[in-house]
Design an enzyme around this catalytic site. Structure first.
Site: not given
Lengths: 407, 379
Positions: A164, A297, A334
């Site tokens: 990610c 994040h 996400h």
């Protein structure tokens, strides 16, 4: 180094203008999944790209939905840059967690009958894509090849996969390649598409929530995954100046690190991310006090948000409380390998507009997350510099640093 | 011959190769690789199904230091190769916490075996009953994370997924990180595991033919991690030096034309012209890629008057995809070090002068190419 083009496709919109308008308006792209065969799965809400009608030239080059999203965002970024032709001094670096993994699902017989769905999304898109070998689903270089061909780029053509933090890593790689003189222009970004493979795996990790996604909130219980792509055009300043390009922001530097801790859990104190942020500041020649904004994040997992907050406090000290922080993941979901690129784009738009996007669904402060996360409503701020953080499974961290372009 | 230190915009430090960790069907470790190259000993085996270059007796436990409850084969190859490279460099197995030690690990197909295992769980038992521990090991970045954790590599973390150029890309990342001063020590290379679904898919895509003859390339597996070190750091600890990695070049487009430009860029990155390059470690060993590579070399022969000695080392260990360039780079490092005499290597004609500058080519079937330049000229 300057940014001269931006392109986004996400659950918040099919291009960057729509994405930004929805983001600062506080809208969310999270909804019950319509097209992924989630019956029987533990989690059934996420972010889907909807209403996407791919162009014929993209379909001719793509091998799956991930590559289609990449091409769509890449085409927008390229058009916005005003660069007409590709050529030998233009390169591509793309990153993804899973690429066109649905081709591997085909091979392994996991594909269920697509649900009746008039939207050309997720699995229902597949029939209009030409059949391709399993190999393309295993090899993420095919994404870079497709974007290079679309743009006529004949410089470096490279792929990365850093879970990610992929999108941020692609931007960092483009920065290095231009600085090293290997290209004048790099088209960099990340992309991922929802798939049964990814959804099943991420579900198995228990990182998802059945509730709202609440970054930095005391009640946060997990993330919600989604899909999309973000692509940036990075350009050598002199090259951009000579052609009179619209310069959206300066890229000052980046930092990259590994936690050296655990495959799936962040380390206490966020030491790895701290190192990445410090390295970005060092390369950019900025003191911590000079940073105005952080696009975090912010996955809304109990572990990430507390450790990211600790890392920010370790780097910025008392100044951490003056930084306008946000997590846009409650709005976008996400987007996995695309997240770092989409969030970097959000950070650049934040600098351009002087408007910090909100962290949605924030209501109850957590003592472990005690900074200014821009709760629920966008906020006007005078901003000069922004960091965008990304972390991933396996302990990878990337922080990219931008400055508002001073005309 | 002059290697200007600032040929590259960020170039200011020499990058040395001080450790090799080759792992392929022909050899395990630098010494065995040297012997295989000297003797022309091939690891390719022929079965009724065709020619392959798999590591039949490989066991991760022989190489990894700590107990691992689960390892994908690609991760196991990567970990073993990393350990071999660090041991060959005479470095400790675990580094102190610092951002000055970095890692770039490349792979074309990554942990595809675990991906297959996990998805078969999903398909057969349902997603809720799939074994959760498998999923983090299915990421393409999993081998890199495991290497970082095993050896304490906290700094720059790169995971190229650039197909068959993945380890060339990783070595170029290492070159740029050390050359720019961000890292003083760097582990770079790649791995790919072979067999099963991957080989079937490669065959279906026309990369290899079942029962292929001697002139066709053989699909294989392997890993090649190299230790790159800033010259001052290497000197300080009295490291043995194989070679200097002095340049890298990238290009894409049509394969042959892209390879030609990538090789020219690699030489230019080192501040020299192709005329100063003595030898070339080929990217291919048969099939369509060899035709493209020959076309590129013919063009360079005609346009740049470049007529290097050429070796096709992949004839000994097959096509190892994301590991291929790193294994070829290991051979190049042995060649320029003088440990390996060029005359003994497959297809390299004899010469009265020892070659000092070798280029390594890397070519992906999608058309992207990378060149890497190695030399024994060390400032």
């Amino acid at each position: 180094m300057v940014i001269t083009g931006l392109g986004v496709i996400s659950p918040l919109g099919l291009e960057s203008g729509e994405f930004w308008a929805n983001l600062v308006a506080g809208r969310s792209g999270i909804a019950p999944l319509e097209s992924l065969p989630v019956a029987g799965l533990r989690y059934r809400r996420g972010g889907e790209v909807r209403g996407f009608l791919p162009r014929r030239e993209w379909l001719a080059l793509a091998t799956g939905r991930c590559s289609l999203y990449l091409l769509a965002a890449g085409a927008e970024a390229w058009a916005g840059s005003g660069l007409g032709a590709g050529g030998e001094r233009v390169g591509v670096v793309v990153a993804s967690n899973f690429g066109d993994v649905e081709l591997v699902e085909d091979r392994l017989g996991g594909r269920e009958t697509p649900p009746a769905n008039p939207q050309p999304t997720v699995y229902s898109l597949q029939p209009i894509i030409s059949p391709a070998a399993t190999l393309a689903g295993l090899n993420q270089q095919t994404l870079a090849d497709a974007l290079s061909r679309l743009l006529g780029a004949r410089g470096p053509s490279l792929a990365l996969s850093l879970s990610c933090s992929s999108g941020g890593a692609a931007i960092a790689e483009a920065f290095d390649l231009i600085r090293a003189g290997r290209a004048d222009v790099m088209v960099a970004g990340g992309a991922d598409a929802l798939s049964l493979f990814a959804w099943s795996g991420l579900s198995a990790l228990r990182a998802m929530t059945s509730e709202e996604m609440r970054p930095f909130d005391r009640r946060r219980s997990g993330t919600l995954f989604s899909e999309g792509a973000g692509v940036l055009v990075l350009e050598d300043f002199e090259h951009a100046r000579r052609r009179g390009a619209r310069m959206r922001a300066e890229m000052l530097g980046y930092g990259s690190s590994n936690n050296v801790h655990h495959m799936a859990a962040p380390p206490p104190g966020g030491r790895g991310l701290e190192k990445a942020m410090r390295a970005a500041l060092e390369q950019g020649g900025l003191a911590p006090e000079a940073v105005d904004h952080i696009n975090a994040h912010g996955t809304a997992t109990p572990g990430n948000d507390a450790t990211e907050t600790a890392a920010i406090k370790a780097v910025f000290g008392a100044h951490a409380r003056d930084i306008a922080i946000c997590s846009i993941k409650a709005a976008t979901g996400h987007t996995m390998g695309a997240a770092g690129a989409i969030e970097a784009i959000a950070a650049i738009l934040t600098l351009e507009e002087g408007l910090v996007p909100p962290t949605l669904n924030y209501g109850e402060p957590d003592p472990a997350c005690d900074l200014d996360y821009t709760p629920n409503e966008a906020r006007r701020r005078t901003l000069q510099t922004a960091l965008s953080n990304s972390s991933g499974i396996g302990g990878n961290n990337v922080a990219v640093l931008f400055r508002r372009f001073a005309r | 011959m002059n290697f200007p230190e600032n040929a590259n915009k960020t170039a200011c430090r020499a990058v040395l190769v001080t450790g090799l960790g080759p792992l392929c069907a022909a050899a395990t470790g630098a010494g065995a690789l040297l012997a295989a190259l000297e003797q022309g000993r091939s690891g390719i085996t022929t079965t009724p199904a065709g020619r392959t270059a798999l590591l039949s007796g490989f066991s991760a436990e022989q190489h990894t230091g700590s107990d691992k409850p689960y390892l994908d084969r690609c991760s196991a190859l990567a970990l073993a190769s990393a350990k071999l490279a660090l041991a060959d460099a005479g470095l400790a197995a675990k580094f102190p916490e610092s951002t000055r030690a970095g890692l770039a690990f490349g792979s074309a197909y990554g942990a595809w075996q675990t991906m297959e295992l996990f998805f078969r769980d999903v398909a057969q038992k349902g997603a809720n009953l799939a074994r959760p521990f498998l999923f983090p090991h299915a990421y393409l970045s999993a081998p890199a994370s495991l290497i970082a954790m095993e050896h304490g590599l906290h700094g720059y973390h790169g995971v190229p997924a650039s197909g068959w150029n993945a380890s060339a890309h990783a070595l170029a990342q290492g070159l740029d990180q050390v050359r720019s001063g961000r890292c003083e020590l760097f582990l770079a290379g790649g791995a790919d595991a072979g067999g099963g679904m991957l080989f079937e898919a490669l065959a279906a895509a026309g990369h290899f033919e079942a029962g292929s003859g001697e002139k066709s390339s053989a699909p294989g597996e392997g890993a090649g991690m190299l230790v790159l070190e800033e010259a001052g750091h290497a000197a300080q600890r009295g490291a043995r030096v194989y070679a200097r990695l002095a340049g890298a070049g990238f290009a894409s487009g049509e394969g042959s034309e892209a390879l030609r430009r990538a090789l020219e860029h690699a030489a230019a990155d080192a501040g020299i012209t192709l005329a100063a390059v003595d030898g070339y470690v080929a990217a291919s060993a048969g099939g369509g890629l060899e035709a493209q590579e020959n076309e590129a070399l013919a063009a360079l022969r005609q346009d740049a008057s470049w007529n290097p000695r050429i070796t096709r080392v992949k004839t000994l260990w097959g096509e190892t995809f994301g590991a291929g360039a790193a294994l070829a780079a290991s051979a190049a490092a042995l060649l320029v070090s003088g440990r390996l005499l060029a005359e003994s290597v497959t297809a390299v004609p004899a010469s009265s002068s020892p070659p000092r500058v070798w280029l390594v080519g890397s070519l992906d079937p999608g058309g992207a190419a990378v060149g890497l330049l190695f030399t024994n000229i060390i400032p």
